[in-house]
Write a protein that holds these residues in place. Structure first.
Motif, mmCIF file in Angstrom:
data_model
loop_
_atom_site.group_PDB
_atom_site.id
_atom_site.type_symbol
_atom_site.label_atom_id
_atom_site.label_comp_id
_atom_site.label_asym_id
_atom_site.label_seq_id
_atom_site.Cartn_x
_atom_site.Cartn_y
_atom_site.Cartn_z
ATOM 1 N N GLY A 1 0.816 -1.215 0.000
ATOM 2 C CA GLY A 1 0.000 0.000 0.000
ATOM 3 C C GLY A 1 0.844 1.256 0.000
ATOM 4 O O GLY A 1 1.899 1.323 0.629
ATOM 5 N N GLU B 1 -2.426 -1.618 4.166
ATOM 6 C CA GLU B 1 -3.403 -1.859 3.100
ATOM 7 C C GLU B 1 -4.721 -1.139 3.307
ATOM 8 O O GLU B 1 -5.661 -1.340 2.550
ATOM 9 C CB GLU B 1 -3.634 -3.363 2.943
ATOM 10 C CG GLU B 1 -3.885 -4.038 4.288
ATOM 11 C CD GLU B 1 -4.182 -5.518 4.167
ATOM 12 O OE1 GLU B 1 -4.556 -5.964 3.079
ATOM 13 O OE2 GLU B 1 -4.079 -6.214 5.178
ATOM 14 N N ASN C 1 -6.810 6.348 -3.184
ATOM 15 C CA ASN C 1 -6.894 6.841 -1.808
ATOM 16 C C ASN C 1 -7.868 8.003 -1.687
ATOM 17 O O ASN C 1 -7.878 8.906 -2.515
ATOM 18 C CB ASN C 1 -5.508 7.264 -1.322
ATOM 19 C CG ASN C 1 -4.506 6.121 -1.415
ATOM 20 O OD1 ASN C 1 -4.917 4.978 -1.591
ATOM 21 N ND2 ASN C 1 -3.247 6.421 -1.303
ATOM 22 N N GLU D 1 1.570 -1.266 -4.835
ATOM 23 C CA GLU D 1 0.372 -0.423 -4.817
ATOM 24 C C GLU D 1 -0.542 -0.875 -5.958
ATOM 25 O O GLU D 1 -0.089 -1.033 -7.085
ATOM 26 C CB GLU D 1 0.793 1.047 -4.978
ATOM 27 C CG GLU D 1 -0.293 2.015 -5.414
ATOM 28 C CD GLU D 1 -1.499 2.067 -4.468
ATOM 29 O OE1 GLU D 1 -1.305 2.072 -3.237
ATOM 30 O OE2 GLU D 1 -2.628 2.095 -4.987
#
Lengths: 435, 98
Positions: free
Chosen positions: A12, A163, A44, A35
């Motif tokens: 992540g 994550e 995000n 990612e």
């Protein structure tokens, strides 16, 4: 299979993952960060407020080139009913300082920049790669990850699970529980674009000054929740979130709430004439201290939202994420520098360090608040806001009624709605949970 | 409740960018004849309104507009009503602002 073995794999590229990867890469560790988005930040979602202090600890001169929107000079808290708001506003010229304390940011842009710093520090960042499973040895120790690329297993001494709140890996591997509907809030948000002069006029700002509005009351229709409005340079982030179990119970729709919030007479003028360019949604960990899972084990640590490290009461999240990512990385660096294996016993230093930080201390302080808010949501988010609004209107409306009579009416409305026992009980419970 | 129906989620999703992984939905609904209360809750709570009733009264999911919040996972995975995975790397919603 990628033959080379890494010192650490970070899953992540959000706030906690970037903080962890940056810290370890700076200390010379061989770091791979994975990612799933096209670029760091593309998956995000946050309001979003950036807390300078926690980022300074990672990148002291971040103000030189980070994509920041506005530094905050004003904070507004609103208690709302359907037609009114009662506000507490704090504004200070002190916040126009050389190194401002808080900024509004746009996460997709900020995370891209943050990720560039991680790369500069020497970490390998691989985007468009979804980690599907943790790899473990015969004893159950985590030894790496499997991804949806054809490379197969990638090995590392330790895996940092950054994550996010909906992290599948840790729960699939039974390292922690899936978030429960009463421990997470669902927030929806829109990005409203306006010319910057218009935003500055609407919010009484000059230059890069910014303002935050946080609102609670009948806008959440008796559910535990809050609305927010953040002024960015050329857009306004506006959203509302409530506990998922409350949505489930009431059948309210998140976009329905957002639409009502936007049309509220106190809100509508702020976004009037805007062009919407994005609609997003995100879960927010709201369980507090009691929802924090096991934070480390053989070959792994968990950080940020995935570890439920979010302070719902103070609406702080990304700073807890950055700090937990940094501290986890420092713990890993310590273990490595002693040439010790990444076992649960050795990695337990992460929890000790985190316990000593504001992250756990703050969550512990408010450990009873989430339950209190959740079990009394009708009172705190419906009854009291309505009573407060009526009381304020009664107070400011001049109509020849003697003040003593006005006060009596207000007092009576509170007692009728909650009874004396109820009022004292609520005050006592709130004070005790806050303590 | 006119308020709710006046909001067209489809219009909101139109603002977003997606790279749809055609033929590989990342969320699946288990076959059922009568939907569970959890599945029915998803009709309302999904912020992208990905869940809808078909003409047989069963709940169906269309993931093209999914904004990957995970709310349906939190509600529907414990009962086995849905299966939730992340989209393949690079696919799904792409936030410009986030």
């Amino acid at each position: 299979m990628i033959e080379e073995k890494f010192d650490a794999i970070v899953v992540g590229a959000g706030m906690s993952g970037n903080a962890a990867a940056l810290t370890m890469a700076k200390r010379g560790m061989k770091v791979l960060q994975l990612e799933r988005g096209e670029y760091a930040g593309s998956k995000n979602v946050q309001g979003a407020i950036l807390y300078a202090d926690m980022l300074e600890k990672l990148i002291p001169d971040f103000r030189d080139d980070a994509p920041l929107e506005r530094h905050l000079v004003e904070q507004r808290f609103w208690i709302m009913d359907d037609r009114s708001h009662f506000g507490v506003h704090y504004r200070s010229e002190d916040f126009n300082e050389e190194r401002p304390n808080r900024y509004t940011i746009i996460r997709a842009q900020f995370d891209k920049w943050f990720s560039s710093k991680v790369r500069e520090a020497g970490a390998t960042v691989l985007c468009e790669t979804t980690v599907t499973e943790l790899a473990r040895d015969a004893n159950g120790k985590v030894i790496g990850v499997h991804t949806d690329r054809s490379d197969g297993e990638i090995q590392a001494d330790v895996v940092v699970l950054a994550e996010g709140v909906n992290g599948l890996l840790g729960t699939r591997a039974r390292l922690r529980e899936r978030p429960k509907p009463d421990k997470v809030a669902l927030a929806v948000k829109e990005m409203h674009f306006l010319p910057r002069e218009t935003i500055e006029a609407h919010f009484n700002l000059k230059g890069d000054e910014g303002v935050v509005v946080e609102a609670a009351g009948t806008i959440s229709r008796g559910m535990t929740g809050m609305g927010f409005i953040y002024a960015n340079k050329e857009c306004i982030s506006i959203g509302i979130g409530c506990i998922v179990a409350d949505f489930q119970r009431t059948g309210e729709t998140p976009y329905g709430l957002l639409d009502c919030f936007k049309r509220h007479p106190s809100v509508a003028p702020l976004i009037e004439g805007s062009e919407v360019k994005e609609y997003s949604a995100h879960l927010i960990p709201e369980g507090g201290y009691k929802a924090i899972p096991q934070l480390y084990g053989d070959g792994w640590v968990v950080v940020g939202d995935a570890a439920q490290l979010n302070n719902a009461i103070h609406r702080e999240g990304s700073n807890l994420a950055m700090t937990s990512g940094r501290i986890a990385a420092e713990a890993i660096v310590q273990v490595k520098s002693r040439c010790q294996p990444m076992t649960a016993a050795n990695l337990s230093v992460y929890k000790k360090m985190l316990d000593d930080s504001f992250v756990i201390k703050d969550l512990k302080k408010h450990k009873d608040m989430p339950m209190l808010m959740h079990t009394n949501s009708q009172n705190f988010f419906l009854t009291y806001p309505q009573l407060v609004s009526k009381a304020m209107q009664n107070y400011v409306r001049v109509d020849g009624t003697p003040k003593a009579e006005k006060e009596k009416v207000t007092m009576k409305s509170f007692v009728n709605a909650r009874s004396w026992t109820g009022l004292f009980g609520d005050a006592f419970r709130l004070a005790r949970a806050w303590r | 409740m006119n308020v709710e129906t006046s909001v067209r989620v489809e219009d909101k999703l139109f603002y977003n960018r997606y790279l749809v992984d055609v033929g590989r939905p990342h969320v699946k609904v288990r076959a059922h004849t009568k939907p569970s209360p959890q599945l029915l809750a998803l009709l309302k709570v999904c912020p992208a309104r990905c869940y809808e009733l078909n003409d047989k009264g069963q709940v169906e999911v269309t993931v093209d507009g999914c904004i990957e919040c995970g709310t349906c996972r939190v509600i529907g995975e414990p009962t086995g009503d849905i299966e939730w995975s992340y989209p393949r790397g690079g696919y799904g919603v792409l936030f410009k602002f986030g």
